[in-house]
Design an enzyme around this catalytic site. Structure first.
Site, PDB file in Angstrom:
ATOM      1  N   ARG A 138       0.904  -1.192   0.090  1.00 24.74           N
ATOM      2  CA  ARG A 138      -0.083  -0.095  -0.087  1.00 24.74           C
ATOM      3  C   ARG A 138       0.754   1.264   0.050  1.00 24.74           C
ATOM      4  O   ARG A 138       1.927   1.473   0.590  1.00 24.74           O
ATOM      5  CB  ARG A 138      -0.802  -0.017   1.324  1.00 24.74           C
ATOM      6  N   THR A 416      -9.896   0.417  -9.555  1.00 25.11           N
ATOM      7  CA  THR A 416      -8.796  -0.627  -9.268  1.00 25.11           C
ATOM      8  C   THR A 416      -8.638  -1.736 -10.107  1.00 25.11           C
ATOM      9  O   THR A 416      -9.689  -1.860 -10.967  1.00 25.11           O
ATOM     10  CB  THR A 416      -9.215  -1.062  -7.556  1.00 25.11           C
ATOM     11  N   ASN A 436      -6.308   4.131  -6.990  1.00 28.27           N
ATOM     12  CA  ASN A 436      -7.742   4.522  -6.467  1.00 28.27           C
ATOM     13  C   ASN A 436      -8.608   4.970  -7.496  1.00 28.27           C
ATOM     14  O   ASN A 436      -9.166   3.856  -8.320  1.00 28.27           O
ATOM     15  CB  ASN A 436      -7.408   5.963  -5.437  1.00 28.27           C
ATOM     16  N   ASP A 458      -8.006   8.080   0.441  1.00 26.28           N
ATOM     17  CA  ASP A 458      -8.714   6.924   1.349  1.00 26.28           C
ATOM     18  C   ASP A 458      -8.287   7.130   2.617  1.00 26.28           C
ATOM     19  O   ASP A 458      -8.829   6.624   3.131  1.00 26.28           O
ATOM     20  CB  ASP A 458      -7.749   5.652   0.849  1.00 26.28           C
TER      21      ASP A 458
HETATM   22  O1  DON Z   1      -8.076   0.691  -1.297  1.00 21.28           O
HETATM   23  C1  DON Z   1      -9.357   0.918  -1.699  1.00 21.28           C
HETATM   24  O2  DON Z   1     -10.159   0.575  -1.068  1.00 21.28           O
HETATM   25  C2  DON Z   1      -9.671   1.974  -2.768  1.00 21.28           C
HETATM   26  N1  DON Z   1      -8.445   2.895  -3.093  1.00 21.28           N
HETATM   27  C3  DON Z   1     -10.059   1.101  -3.756  1.00 21.28           C
HETATM   28  C4  DON Z   1     -10.409   1.967  -5.214  1.00 21.28           C
HETATM   29  C5  DON Z   1     -11.407   1.390  -6.044  1.00 21.28           C
HETATM   30  O3  DON Z   1     -11.631   0.150  -5.927  1.00 21.28           O
HETATM   31  C6  DON Z   1     -11.820   1.861  -7.162  1.00 21.28           C
HETATM   32  N2  DON Z   1     -13.020   1.486  -7.777  1.00 21.28           N
HETATM   33  N3  DON Z   1     -13.931   1.816  -7.276  1.00 21.28           N
END
Ligand code: DON
Length: 606
Positions: A138, A416, A436, A458
């Site tokens: 991450r 994602t 993101n 986030d």
């Molecule tokens: O880490 C996360 O939960 C978000 N950044 C994920 C983003 C994502 O899945 C984009 N799609 N809607």
């Protein structure tokens, strides 16, 4: 089946399902072994027609195969070139982890909305000897980050956590892939980057899905004055590259060549790292060379639990995914939801009650384990969860306000990306990584072609106020230098009696964990095959706002019955892109499924 085929299938079966030994084994007598040909390869016909006027899948989707069967290896991802590269690496003798790394680098070239080297993610690995691992790559907040960095002088939230260089956390993907390779890789590192370099250098024809995307995103990039980034995806004379045009990414190819030659270190230290930090700062960001140098991918203890005799291995914090998945499955079992018919109003109602409660916990109680204390033991304590579901009324929706307060969010399209890989030895990789939102910050470091994430959003940018997904989160997830932002990504691997059963995951922001939970329940509660589980309609509740999001294919009668029980149901758009693989419990063959009905992708197996 011809004898030679039968023999090769049996060999594949033995290798795929046995422990880490190359001794030939007898098939497990507890399974009724049928020839693989009996596994249905037909895409499920269960995708209902959406109601008139409801946006469903874009034109051009579902052109690639959705289901692929095999016994030696399987890969499924959101883009066909990347899937094919994964299969090629497996055929060269690479492990599932080698293939996952090659797929990840390829997606950074061919699926720029989410595939990345400028973002981060999570990888869950289960080796056929039972070794389980969870890799956290991450992004981290730059050292200059602070709690209120996205507030203007009047205390109002700015756009900077979503758009432009200040939105970018320090990327983890390259370090993550290197850590995975060091522990589980077999082929040389450079061979895993090479296919991506070739695609970037020589280009590849743009398909309809990407072409539609590029029109929109280049417009956004121009509007934000990120002209050099827009140019990466435009024709020389201007205007987005169109379907059939070649996307050539020379600068990105050079960066990938450096990574191939000098290893991941070259991305984090030295000339390339220094120039990235300089360019980001010049454009208004806050990266320092030292931030890149300090970045470390981390091995975490995976969350491992048993659900109905199956072992589930999934991602711990800084993802909320594993904690919430476990909460939801345990609560489902406590409520006996599996007694209700799959996707009936009864079943969706009870599961919505479960989702509501789990998300109320998620948003306030979780964060980066290196920065905050979390009540993890309590959240997975059956006594606590029993108490949590004690007031579920089978006929009436609970009001979320009686659980905790919240605000109206907006659902994002899946930007994602998730892919799954299984190799001949039965080693499995579940990888979800992200920038993101689509194309992240919409800003690529000048001269590199590396699109940067906007993962800073986030964090609870303003604790108590909704982020881009409408998630209302608390102080535990506030911005702090060096900290990892809380995620919903839920790469997950299921096994039974020591044998691989399924590799699951999806994009979709907060809908990620609820989607993974629903597919898991379809497989394990109802014995539904993965293709059908993937195409079934999805429902999502995240506690606040107090409503169920449903896919357009939720039937009218189910929706009406849920409304009659007091739920607000919003039947809007598709959720996620769940590229999973299951080991068919009967044949032991691999069934790789790409979620192509929800936009692009390819499943392949051999
Ligand atoms: O880490 C996360 O939960 C978000 N950044 C994920 C983003 C994502 O899945 C984009 N799609 N809607």
């Amino acid at each position: 089946m011809k004898p030679s085929l039968a023999a090769s299938w049996l060999f594949g079966f033995v290798v795929a399902c046995s422990p880490a030994t190359h001794e030939p084994l007898e098939p497990d007598p507890n399974y009724s072994v049928k020839p693989l040909a009996s596994v249905t390869a037909e895409p499920s016909a269960s995708v209902a027609t959406p109601p008139p006027g409801v946006r469903w899948m874009p034109k051009g989707a579902a052109e690639a195969p959705r289901v692929a069967l095999g016994t030696k290896g399987a890969v499924t991802s959101q883009e066909a070139n990347a899937t094919d590269i994964g299969i090629e690496i497996l055929k060269q003798g690479g492990t599932a982890v080698d293939a996952a790394i090659a797929v990840g680098f390829a997606l950074a070239v061919t699926h720029p909305s989410a595939g990345n080297i400028g973002g981060g993610g999570f990888m869950v690995v289960r080796m056929n000897d039972g070794t389980k691992a969870a890799l956290d790559y991450r992004e981290t907040a730059p050292s200059g980050a602070s709690r209120d960095m996205y507030l203007d002088k009047a205390g109002k939230e700015t756009k900077e956590s979503k758009l432009g260089p200040k939105a970018a956390g320090i990327p983890g993907t390259v370090a993550g892939f290197a850590a995975a390779h060091e522990k589980f890789g077999k082929l040389p590192w450079k061979d895993l980057v090479a296919p991506a370099i070739k695609l970037a250098k020589e280009g590849f024809p743009i398909d309809k899905v990407l072409a539609e995307d590029l029109v929109k995103v280049t417009g956004q990039m121009r509007e934000a004055k990120f002209d050099s980034t827009a140019k990466l995806f435009e024709k020389p004379g201007g205007g987005a590259l169109a379907e059939g045009d070649k996307l050539v990414q020379g600068d990105l190819a050079k960066v990938l060549e450096t990574i191939a030659k000098d290893g991941a270190k070259a991305f984090y230290e030295g000339k390339l790292a220094d120039s990235m930090a300089k360019e980001v700062t010049k454009a208004g960001g806050i990266w320092k060379s030292a931030d890149l140098k300090a970045y470390k991918a981390k091995w975490r203890d995976p969350i491992v639990f048993t659900y109905k005799g199956n072992e589930i291995v999934t991602m711990p914090p800084p993802s909320s995914g594993g904690v919430v998945l476990k909460e939801m499955l345990v609560m489902s079992e406590l409520l006996g939801i599996d007694k209700k018919p799959w996707r009936s109003a009864d079943e969706v109602h009870l599961f919505s009650e479960v989702m509501r409660r789990a998300y109320a916990d998620r948003n306030y109680l979780l964060g980066d384990p290196d920065y905050v204390k979390m009540p993890l033991a309590k959240l997975s304590d059956p006594a606590y969860l029993k108490e949590r579901v004690a007031n579920v009324d089978p006929k009436k929706a609970t009001k979320s306000d009686t659980v905790k307060p919240g605000v109206e969010p907006k659902l994002e399209s899946p930007q994602t990306t998730h892919y799954s890989v299984v190799d001949e030895a039965g080693n499995a990789v579940s990888n979800t990584y992200t920038l993101n939102t689509g194309y992240g910050s919409k800003f690529a470091v000048p001269g590199t072609g590396v699109l940067l994430n906007n993962e800073m959003n986030d964090f609870a940018v303003v604790p108590g106020k909704p982020n881009t997904y409408g998630l209302v989160q608390g102080e535990l997830n506030r911005v702090e230098p060096g900290k990892r932002m809380l995620s919903s990504m839920t790469p997950t691997i299921i096994s039974k009696d020591g044998q691989l059963r399924a590799v699951l995951g999806t994009p979709g922001g907060p809908t990620i964990t609820t989607t993974v939970a629903q597919i898991t329940r379809a497989l394990l509660d109802y014995g539904i095959t993965l293709d059908k589980a993937t195409s079934a309609f999805r429902a999502h509740h995240q506690w606040q706002p107090d409503q169920i999001w449903a896919e357009p294919t939720m039937p009218d009668d189910v929706m009406k019955e849920l409304e009659a029980r007091g739920h607000t149901v919003k039947r809007e758009r598709q959720m996620g892109h769940a590229n999973g693989i299951e080991v068919d419990p009967e044949t032991h063959g691999f069934r790789a499924v790409s979620d192509t009905t929800r936009k692009g992708g390819k499943a392949a197996a051999y």
